[in-house]
Design a protein around this motif. Structure first.
Motif, short mmCIF file in Angstrom:
data_model
loop_
_atom_site.label_atom_id
_atom_site.label_comp_id
_atom_site.label_asym_id
_atom_site.label_seq_id
_atom_site.Cartn_x
_atom_site.Cartn_y
_atom_site.Cartn_z
N PRO A 1 143.60 -86.63 -28.39
CA PRO A 1 144.63 -85.60 -27.77
C PRO A 1 144.92 -84.92 -27.55
O PRO A 1 144.05 -84.04 -27.70
CB PRO A 1 145.08 -85.75 -29.88
N ASP A 2 145.44 -84.31 -26.95
CA ASP A 2 144.95 -82.56 -26.56
C ASP A 2 146.50 -82.02 -26.73
O ASP A 2 147.16 -80.96 -26.09
CB ASP A 2 145.14 -82.92 -24.85
N ARG A 3 146.68 -81.84 -27.39
CA ARG A 3 148.02 -81.34 -28.33
C ARG A 3 148.43 -81.50 -29.60
O ARG A 3 147.44 -82.98 -30.29
CB ARG A 3 149.22 -81.55 -27.81
N PRO A 4 149.26 -80.73 -30.70
CA PRO A 4 148.62 -81.58 -32.06
C PRO A 4 149.35 -82.82 -31.84
O PRO A 4 149.86 -83.36 -31.22
CB PRO A 4 149.56 -80.37 -32.72
N HIS B 1 147.57 -83.26 -48.12
CA HIS B 1 145.99 -83.29 -47.98
C HIS B 1 145.39 -83.85 -46.98
O HIS B 1 144.10 -83.81 -46.59
CB HIS B 1 145.72 -83.59 -49.64
N LEU B 2 145.83 -84.51 -46.43
CA LEU B 2 145.23 -86.38 -45.66
C LEU B 2 144.76 -84.97 -44.07
O LEU B 2 143.91 -85.31 -43.35
CB LEU B 2 145.99 -87.72 -45.25
N ALA B 3 145.79 -84.02 -44.08
CA ALA B 3 146.48 -83.61 -42.20
C ALA B 3 145.15 -82.51 -41.86
O ALA B 3 144.44 -83.00 -41.12
CB ALA B 3 147.45 -83.15 -42.96
N GLU B 4 144.35 -81.58 -43.20
CA GLU B 4 143.62 -80.83 -42.57
C GLU B 4 142.16 -81.77 -42.29
O GLU B 4 141.68 -81.80 -41.33
CB GLU B 4 143.04 -80.12 -43.75
N ARG C 1 140.78 -82.39 -38.02
CA ARG C 1 139.09 -81.97 -38.00
C ARG C 1 138.43 -83.19 -37.05
O ARG C 1 138.36 -83.23 -36.22
CB ARG C 1 138.46 -81.75 -39.46
N GLU C 2 138.92 -84.30 -37.79
CA GLU C 2 138.45 -85.41 -37.06
C GLU C 2 139.01 -85.69 -35.69
O GLU C 2 137.97 -86.13 -34.79
CB GLU C 2 138.60 -86.64 -38.16
N LEU C 3 140.79 -85.57 -35.54
CA LEU C 3 140.88 -85.11 -33.97
C LEU C 3 140.91 -84.45 -33.10
O LEU C 3 140.70 -84.20 -32.03
CB LEU C 3 142.27 -85.61 -34.49
N GLY C 4 140.42 -83.44 -33.56
CA GLY C 4 140.48 -82.32 -33.12
C GLY C 4 141.17 -81.23 -33.00
O GLY C 4 141.44 -80.77 -31.28
N GLN C 5 142.30 -81.66 -33.58
CA GLN C 5 143.88 -81.39 -33.15
C GLN C 5 144.61 -81.03 -34.09
O GLN C 5 144.61 -82.26 -34.86
CB GLN C 5 144.28 -82.22 -32.52
N PRO C 6 145.36 -79.94 -34.49
CA PRO C 6 145.64 -79.76 -36.24
C PRO C 6 146.97 -81.13 -36.04
O PRO C 6 147.40 -81.70 -35.41
CB PRO C 6 146.67 -79.04 -35.74
#
Length: 317
Positions: A26-29, A48-51, A55-60
């Motif tokens: 992804p190039d955006r959140p 809890h999963l979002a963080e 981290r794995e996706l490289g986007q928030p």
């Protein structure tokens, strides 16, 4: 059309540049829509999963609560979103399966309007009553219900079917009181305005440990590992059982490479030791899968929970 030998020799050198020209994904959140209120079982897990997922996706990964209509409002909004992989939806027991039977003219189809990403986790429901209730266990609760009318609150279809099934199998009649979400349903049990509710483990057990409510049973067929002292309802009512499960999906027609990347990132996040420990303390059991495995599970759950709803005497609407 004639292609020169020089052009053919130059083509391999152009491939890296062409690959770099393709936009990364992804190039955006990523927006993760939770179709239930803040503080609900689904919301707690996804925050809890979002963080680790970000981290794995490289986007928030931004959690966006869109409650309403037993999950219909938020779920439908994702079904109508662009299939670019930047909007995800949590499909759960309620909006992913039970709604297909209980909601007339449902505006989305969990199997046709979404592309599965994968399974996320599951947990159990806990039957709780006010701390001052005379019911000390499930048998006492059913005996009480045979002597006087009792009420149960529910903030989603899963809690509704859990109580309706309990009433049917226990041979009692109870009055259903709907709420906007699970937290609100639990609040009135704590206050003593409602006689009972099946609450999710994450929301209910802190209240049990603080003495604000009393736990009588769990929906899991075996004692729940994080609260083995609470007996399964199936001990008294053989065959009783219901789990709360959660999976991730994107709008239909989301490209397969994006789904594969999303699935790989999510499975890595679910396997992170810190995530497993954190959500384990709240009563969630992470469970990764392939997209197709989750699709197969979803189809089976729609069939099973439709049958359970009909057995419990629940009617659409």
């Amino acid at each position: 059309m004639t292609i020169s030998r020089r052009a053919l020799l130059a083509a391999p050198a152009l491939l890296p540049a062409l690959a770099q020209a393709q936009p990364a994904w992804p190039d955006r959140p990523v927006r993760l829509v939770v179709a239930f209120p803040a503080g609900s079982v689904t919301d707690t897990l996804m925050r809890h999963l979002a963080e680790p997922l970000g981290r794995e996706l490289g986007q928030p990964v931004i959690v966006d609560n869109r409650p309403g209509g037993s999950g219909v409002v938020g779920t439908d909004s994702v079904a109508r979103s662009a299939p670019d992989g930047l909007t995800w939806c949590v499909l759960s027991t309620t909006n992913g399966a039970l709604n297909t039977y209980l909601v007339p003219r449902l505006s989305y189809d969990p199997l046709k309007d979404f592309t599965p990403i994968g399974f996320v986790a599951e947990t159990a429901y806990v039957l709780v009553v006010p701390a001052e209730s005379p019911a000390r266990d499930l048998r006492g609760f059913l005996d009480l219900a045979k002597r006087r009318p009792l009420t149960f609150s529910h903030g989603n279809s899963s809690a509704l079917i859990a109580s309706a099934t309990l009433a049917r199998m226990g041979g009692v009649e109870m009055t259903a009181v709907p709420y906007r979400g699970g937290p609100e349903a639990l609040t009135d049990v704590i206050a003593g305005r409602i006689d009972s509710t099946w609450t999710d483990f994450a929301a209910g057990m802190p209240q049990v440990r603080e003495g604000k409510v009393r736990a009588l049973a769990v929906t899991s067929p075996q004692p729940f590992p994080l609260a083995p002292e609470i007996p399964p309802a199936a001990n008294l009512l053989p065959g009783y059982g219901l789990s709360a499960w959660f999976g991730m999906a994107a709008p239909a027609a989301t490209p397969a490479p994006i789904i594969a990347r999303a699935n790989a990132a999510m499975n890595k996040a679910l396997a992170a030791p810190d995530f497993i420990a954190k959500v384990g303390r709240l009563g969630y059991v992470p469970r990764g899968s392939t997209p197709e495995e989750f699709r197969t599970f979803l189809r089976a759950q729609i069939e099973e929970l439709t049958a359970r709803a009909k057995e419990a005497g629940l009617e659409p609407g």
